[in-house]
Design a protein around this motif. Sequence first.
Motif, PDB file in Angstrom:
ATOM      1  N   THR A 169     -40.162   0.829  34.600  1.00 53.64           N
ATOM      2  CA  THR A 169     -40.415   0.465  33.198  1.00 53.64           C
ATOM      3  C   THR A 169     -41.901   0.567  32.873  1.00 53.64           C
ATOM      4  O   THR A 169     -42.273   0.988  31.771  1.00 53.64           O
ATOM      5  CB  THR A 169     -39.891  -0.954  32.897  1.00 53.64           C
ATOM      6  N   GLU A 212     -43.846   3.413  30.078  1.00 49.31           N
ATOM      7  CA  GLU A 212     -44.817   3.126  29.029  1.00 49.31           C
ATOM      8  C   GLU A 212     -46.126   3.879  29.275  1.00 49.31           C
ATOM      9  O   GLU A 212     -46.649   4.538  28.373  1.00 49.31           O
ATOM     10  CB  GLU A 212     -45.050   1.616  28.933  1.00 49.31           C
ATOM     11  N   TYR A 252     -45.574   7.873  28.958  1.00 51.02           N
ATOM     12  CA  TYR A 252     -44.665   8.264  27.881  1.00 51.02           C
ATOM     13  C   TYR A 252     -44.896   9.689  27.387  1.00 51.02           C
ATOM     14  O   TYR A 252     -43.949  10.384  26.982  1.00 51.02           O
ATOM     15  CB  TYR A 252     -44.752   7.277  26.716  1.00 51.02           C
ATOM     16  N   ILE A 290     -35.487  -1.381  29.285  1.00 50.64           N
ATOM     17  CA  ILE A 290     -35.945  -0.520  28.190  1.00 50.64           C
ATOM     18  C   ILE A 290     -35.159  -0.824  26.917  1.00 50.64           C
ATOM     19  O   ILE A 290     -35.724  -0.841  25.813  1.00 50.64           O
ATOM     20  CB  ILE A 290     -35.827   0.961  28.582  1.00 50.64           C
ATOM     21  N   ASN A 291     -33.858  -1.062  27.038  1.00 47.02           N
ATOM     22  CA  ASN A 291     -33.062  -1.461  25.873  1.00 47.02           C
ATOM     23  C   ASN A 291     -33.618  -2.734  25.251  1.00 47.02           C
ATOM     24  O   ASN A 291     -33.674  -2.874  24.018  1.00 47.02           O
ATOM     25  CB  ASN A 291     -31.604  -1.668  26.268  1.00 47.02           C
ATOM     26  N   ARG A 334     -36.715  -3.804  25.397  1.00 47.04           N
ATOM     27  CA  ARG A 334     -38.049  -3.568  24.826  1.00 47.04           C
ATOM     28  C   ARG A 334     -38.005  -2.712  23.560  1.00 47.04           C
ATOM     29  O   ARG A 334     -38.784  -2.928  22.630  1.00 47.04           O
ATOM     30  CB  ARG A 334     -38.945  -2.860  25.856  1.00 47.04           C
ATOM     31  N   PHE A 335     -37.087  -1.717  23.538  1.00 49.20           N
ATOM     32  CA  PHE A 335     -37.122  -0.732  22.457  1.00 49.20           C
ATOM     33  C   PHE A 335     -35.847  -0.679  21.614  1.00 49.20           C
ATOM     34  O   PHE A 335     -35.839  -0.050  20.566  1.00 49.20           O
ATOM     35  CB  PHE A 335     -37.380   0.670  23.030  1.00 49.20           C
ATOM     36  N   ARG A 350     -34.248   5.160  21.297  1.00 48.61           N
ATOM     37  CA  ARG A 350     -35.356   4.622  20.504  1.00 48.61           C
ATOM     38  C   ARG A 350     -36.651   4.644  21.295  1.00 48.61           C
ATOM     39  O   ARG A 350     -37.737   4.826  20.729  1.00 48.61           O
ATOM     40  CB  ARG A 350     -35.028   3.211  20.032  1.00 48.61           C
ATOM     41  N   TYR A 351     -36.552   4.444  22.609  1.00 50.74           N
ATOM     42  CA  TYR A 351     -37.738   4.614  23.448  1.00 50.74           C
ATOM     43  C   TYR A 351     -38.268   6.041  23.300  1.00 50.74           C
ATOM     44  O   TYR A 351     -39.471   6.261  23.106  1.00 50.74           O
ATOM     45  CB  TYR A 351     -37.426   4.319  24.914  1.00 50.74           C
ATOM     46  N   ALA A 366     -40.023   6.504  20.211  1.00 49.49           N
ATOM     47  CA  ALA A 366     -41.329   5.837  20.231  1.00 49.49           C
ATOM     48  C   ALA A 366     -42.381   6.689  20.937  1.00 49.49           C
ATOM     49  O   ALA A 366     -43.575   6.571  20.639  1.00 49.49           O
ATOM     50  CB  ALA A 366     -41.212   4.466  20.903  1.00 49.49           C
ATOM     51  N   THR A 367     -41.952   7.547  21.854  1.00 47.20           N
ATOM     52  CA  THR A 367     -42.907   8.439  22.518  1.00 47.20           C
ATOM     53  C   THR A 367     -43.384   9.543  21.583  1.00 47.20           C
ATOM     54  O   THR A 367     -44.347  10.249  21.896  1.00 47.20           O
ATOM     55  CB  THR A 367     -42.289   9.115  23.760  1.00 47.20           C
TER      56      THR A 367
END
Length: 252
Positions: A127, A131, A134, A224-225, A227-228, A233-234, A237-238
Amino acid sequence: MAMDNTALETLPPQFVPTENVFNLRDVGGWNALGGKKVKTGQVFRSDNFGNATEADIDHVVNHLGVKHVIDLRRAEEWDESGRFPDLDGVDFHHFELLHIKWEQIGMRVNGVSDEAEVIEFLRHRYTGMMESGYLSVRNSLEVIASGEPVVFHCMAGKDRTGIVAAVLLSILGVDDEDIAADYALTSFGSARWRAWRDEKFGKPEVEGGLATPAEAMLQTIREINARFGSMERYAEATGFKGADDLRDLLLQ
């Protein structure tokens, strides 16, 4: 030690039969969104190509038809194991998946032995890598979405490679359990590499590295689910905007 035909035949069907590339396999074949399957013969994941024979490289380029090679490692790792050769018709992409070196972390890799500790250690590392690294994930997905056959890899083909594969498969609607199963297949590749290493260099007194328990990837996905909102969606976000392109390309 070259793997004999019997050993190759006992590998899971995702594996590509190469001699000195030990963890090369097709990312396709999994059940996915809307009752479809992930297309085979398009996206491959692998360990490094530093020990590859000429026949191995020929197989990757001329049989699999790979047009893009994505190397997720630090450039300094090429000094240890080399990199994919420069070849006409194959684009080489260096997308280092930035992260703090594991050996610089207080709990050193070789000091982790209990399975629960291994799972927690890997979840924390993965994880964090997702981040800090990314941009590498985004760039890799963009190359995959461009439509030409691609292989992405790191050193052993399990950690950095496993992250990119997990995000890709999640976007395609593959169940979390199957994503974790794909990750766990690395154990076969690692066993092949250890057999080759032991034959060539001798068995080390202390075995380094960690296993790839499916639960480590399941916990990574859950984190990750949290957090994002989701793995897709992660990816958004990248900065990745090609989820629909990936689904159009890779679902059948």
